[in-house]
Structures are given as structure tokens and as C-alpha cells.
Design a protein around this motif. Structure first.
Motif, PDB file in Angstrom:
ATOM      1  N   HIS A  97       0.774  -4.578   1.520  1.00  0.00           N
ATOM      2  CA  HIS A  97      -0.573  -4.043   1.313  1.00  0.00           C
ATOM      3  C   HIS A  97      -1.377  -4.002   2.611  1.00  0.00           C
ATOM      4  CE1 HIS A  97       0.056  -5.310  -3.111  1.00  0.00           C
ATOM      5  NE2 HIS A  97       0.263  -4.008  -2.977  1.00  0.00           N
ATOM      6  N   GLN A  98      -1.191  -4.982   3.482  1.00  0.00           N
ATOM      7  CA  GLN A  98      -1.880  -4.943   4.777  1.00  0.00           C
ATOM      8  C   GLN A  98      -1.343  -3.797   5.637  1.00  0.00           C
ATOM      9  OE1 GLN A  98      -1.437  -8.988   6.245  1.00  0.00           O
ATOM     10  NE2 GLN A  98      -3.542  -9.470   5.665  1.00  0.00           N
ATOM     11  N   ASN A  99      -0.047  -3.545   5.540  1.00  0.00           N
ATOM     12  CA  ASN A  99       0.539  -2.413   6.275  1.00  0.00           C
ATOM     13  C   ASN A  99      -0.055  -1.093   5.798  1.00  0.00           C
ATOM     14  OD1 ASN A  99       2.493  -1.073   8.012  1.00  0.00           O
ATOM     15  ND2 ASN A  99       3.580  -0.535   6.121  1.00  0.00           N
ATOM     16  N   LEU A 100      -0.301  -0.986   4.483  1.00  0.00           N
ATOM     17  CA  LEU A 100      -0.915   0.231   3.956  1.00  0.00           C
ATOM     18  C   LEU A 100      -2.352   0.386   4.467  1.00  0.00           C
ATOM     19  CD1 LEU A 100       0.303   0.108   0.244  1.00  0.00           C
ATOM     20  CD2 LEU A 100       1.109   1.636   2.035  1.00  0.00           C
ATOM     21  N   LEU A 101      -3.105  -0.708   4.493  1.00  0.00           N
ATOM     22  CA  LEU A 101      -4.493  -0.630   4.941  1.00  0.00           C
ATOM     23  C   LEU A 101      -4.613  -0.271   6.412  1.00  0.00           C
ATOM     24  CD1 LEU A 101      -6.212  -3.648   3.124  1.00  0.00           C
ATOM     25  CD2 LEU A 101      -6.466  -1.215   2.646  1.00  0.00           C
TER      26      LEU A 101
END
Length: 398
Positions: A97-101
């Protein structure tokens, strides 16, 4: 690995395959680089091979590495993050999820969706401060009503877990018309504040918080019991008895809960006959074992053991229970001892059996999830619902 998890991984793989197909089709139209497509296909089938060999961790890692983040694949990444979290690997979900953000090209709607998922990840990991900052920021900036409602629900859940009762109330009060199901939890948060006030000797503030609790939920037994306790501490025993008289109308299943305080209030008010009349009224409404036992003790003290045996026996004819039989055996044993006779061994054997059965059983159960517990708690430790734990009929008098 369970079949449910395996199926979830398989569905994720299918979704990834679909995303890859669309992505590769786009790449084929825009550039002549078939080796890249071949490489992607190989990686995809490597992932499927891991999956078929029941190696889900390797399969998921392969899919995550091969799948580029773009508008067509972001939902698949989000699904994989949820899958990791459901498998107890929230740290990996955080990474996804951090990679997506970190992708600035994502639409604001998707960005907010990912923030909500990341907040859930942090909560599972116990990183409440990070989750709170993320949710607070989302509520300040989001214009999507559904995301705002979800964010508020998560924030309230977080604040409740942290025992930040006033902060949870502040978030919830403005939404009660839209979410009336939150009135009961909010009433209990006011009760929690009242408990804190009471420990800090701020009795006036405690009463104010309890009145607010009853304004939100007129059936909040906890608030009524706390008001009765405060009246007792002030020496206003008649007022405490009046408060306790509201409990059966709020929730008759909590009649056993009020009895210890009711007994103390009447005895301190030097009104044992009043206690007997009150217990008889409660039994006419609901013949709980604990009420029968307390009535038996009261009659025993007033008129002797023979009358107590008669009264308890009559009540058990109406509503037999294990706890009631156990108490009646105690009365018979005491009666024989007072008469100077040897105790009947059959009574002692029956007493051992009833006591053993009672010792094996919990005294309270959550009416929502079935969780059992010895002592009353106002929030279920299992489902975390408020006010759903109540005495178990038939053994609650022990």
C-alpha cells in the motif's frame, strides 16, 4: 493452508492474469518489444506454478514483482494487500500500500482508498498513532462522502481501542442521526468518562456524563447502576433504590446484576421488609435464580430456615434451575444441622454434583457472539460490542 485462502489466492491470480493481459495488449500496440511480453508471461506462469504446488507465498511475491502499478492494475495490488493482511502479514500489506501511495499519477479516489487500507494495516500492527494521523489527514482533505464515513468509522474504532473516550465522542456525536446504531456505544463512552470522574472524585461531572449517556440511550443499564452507586456513596439509599427500579424496564436480563446493590441499599436503609417485597415483585416479572436465592436468604433471616425452604421450593416449582437446587440443598443441610441430626449423605452427594456442574460453567455470555466470561464486562472482549454481555439464566445466582 485452508481452502478459503487458497481460493482467494487463485482468484487474485486470475485477476492478475486479466490485468496482465490488458497491460500486455496495450504494450503490444504501443511498442514492438515481444521479448518483454514473453518475459512477463513466463513470470506469470512461474507464479501459477507456485500456486499449483501450494506455495502461496512464492506465488504472491511473483505476482507482485511482475505486475506494474498503473490505473488498470491498482485494484489488483489493493486486493493483494488485503490478502496479506487477512493472512496475518500486515507488514507486507503495508509495503504494497505504501508503494501504491508513492505513485503520484493515481486518481484521488484511488489514493484515498489506499490510505484507508494502509490505516487498517497500521491498526492490525498496533501502530495506532500512524493510523490516526493518516485518518485525520484523510478526513480533513477528502471530498468523497463514502471515504469520509469509512474513515470516521475506522478512527472511532481506533480511539475506542486506545481508550480515548472523549475524542471518540467528539467524532461520533455529529453522525448519530445518520448512524443511530452508534448511540449505545457512545452512551458507554460517557459511562467510561463517568468512571474516570468517579476515580478522580469529580462526582458532579460523573453524574453529568451519566445523564448524557441516558439521553443517548434510555436503556443504558450501566448508567443507571452507576447513578445508583453514586447515590449510595452520598448516603441517599432511597434514591438509589428508585434508580435501581428502572433497570428491569431498561433490560430485564440485568435483574441479577442489580441485586447486590439493591440488597445493600435496603439493608443500609434499615428496610429488610422492603427488600423482601421488592424481590417478590421482581420474581413476578422474571424468576431468576439469583432473585430466588436472595429472597431465600431474606426470609431465612426474618422467619427462619423452614419458611425459607418452603418459599424457595415454591419458587423452584415455577422456575427450576441448577443454581436454585444447589441453594435448596444448602438449606436442607443446614436444617438437619440445626435440628441436631446427622447430615444425610445423599444430600452431600447431590451438593457435590451440583457444585461441580456450576463450577464448570461461566456466569455471563455475550448475546451477540456467544463469548462466555465469569464476571460481567460492559464491552465484549471478543466481538467488542457494548452492552451485550448478560447473566446466564439458571446459574447467575452463584
Amino acid at each position: 493452508m485452508t481452502d478459503v485462502v487458497l481460493l482467494a489466492v487463485l482468484l487474485a491470480a486470475i485477476a492478475i492474469g486479466y490485468g496482465l493481459g490488458r497491460w500486455q495488449s496495450h504494450r503490444t500496440r504501443s511498442t514492438a518489444s515481444p521479448p518483454s511480453n514473453t518475459e512477463l508471461s513466463q513470470e506469470y506462469f512461474v507464479g501459477l506454478n507456485h500456486l499449483l504446488n501450494e506455495q502461496p507465498d512464492q506465488a504472491i511475491e511473483t505476482f507482485v514483482n511482475v505486475l506494474e502499478v498503473n490505473s488498470e492494475t491498482v485494484d489488483t495490488h489493493i486486493a493483494l494487500g488485503k490478502l496479506f493482511r487477512s493472512r496475518g502479514e500486515a507488514d507486507k500489506a503495508v509495503g504494497i500500500h505504501q508503494n501504491l501511495l508513492a505513485r503520484p499519477a493515481l486518481a484521488p479516489h484511488k489514493n484515498e482508498q489506499i490510505q484507508l487500507e494502509l490505516a487498517r494495516d497500521f491498526m492490525v500492527l498496533g501502530l495506532y498513532d500512524r493510523a490516526q494521523r493518516l485518518l485525520t489527514q484523510l478526513l480533513e482533505t477528502s471530498r468523497d462522502d463514502s471515504h469520509r464515513q469509512t474513515g470516521k468509522a475506522l478512527l472511532v474504532d481506533l480511539l475506542e481501542r486506545e481508550g480515548e473516550w472523549q475524542a471518540a465522542i467528539d467524532v461520533t456525536l455529529g453522525t448519530l442521526k445518520r448512524h443511530p446504531e452508534m448511540r449505545r456505544p457512545t452512551a458507554h463512552w460517557f459511562c467510561e468518562l463517568a468512571e474516570e470522574d468517579r476515580r478522580q472524585a469529580s462526582r458532579a461531572m460523573a453524574k453529568r456524563h451519566l445523564r448524557k449517556a441516558l439521553q443517548l440511550d434510555a436503556d443504558c443499564v450501566r448508567a443507571t447502576l452507576l447513578l445508583a452507586e453514586l447515590a449510595m456513596e452520598d448516603g441517599h439509599y432511597t434514591r438509589a433504590i428508585e434508580q435501581l427500579g428502572h433497570v428491569p424496564d431498561q433490560d430485564s436480563e440485568h435483574i441479577p446484576t442489580l441485586l447486590p446493590l439493591l440488597k445493600r441499599a435496603y439493608l443500609l436503609n434499615d428496610d429488610e421488609p422492603g427488600l423482601r417485597r421488592h424481590l417478590e415483585q421482581l420474581l413476578a416479572r422474571a424468576p431468576y435464580t439469583s432473585t430466588i436465592v436472595l429472597l431465600g436468604e431474606t426470609v431465612h433471616h426474618q422467619e427462619g430456615i423452614d419458611t425459607a425452604i418452603e418459599v424457595v421450593g415454591e419458587q423452584l416449582n415455577r422456575a427450576p434451575s441448577l443454581g436454585g437446587i444447589d441453594y435448596l440443598v444448602d438449606l436442607y443441610v443446614e436444617s438437619q444441622q440445626l435440628a441436631g441430626r446427622a447430615t444425610d449423605t445423599r444430600l452431600l452427594l447431590l451438593k457435590r454434583h451440583t457444585q461441580a456442574l456450576l463450577d464448570q460453567r461461566p456466569r455471563h455470555r455475550c448475546r451477540r457472539c456467544g463469548f462466555t466470561i465469569e464476571r460481567l464486562q460492559w464491552q465484549c472482549p471478543s466481538c467488542r460490542d457494548w452492552g451485550t454481555i448478560k447473566p446466564i439464566t439458571g446459574i447467575e445466582g452463584e
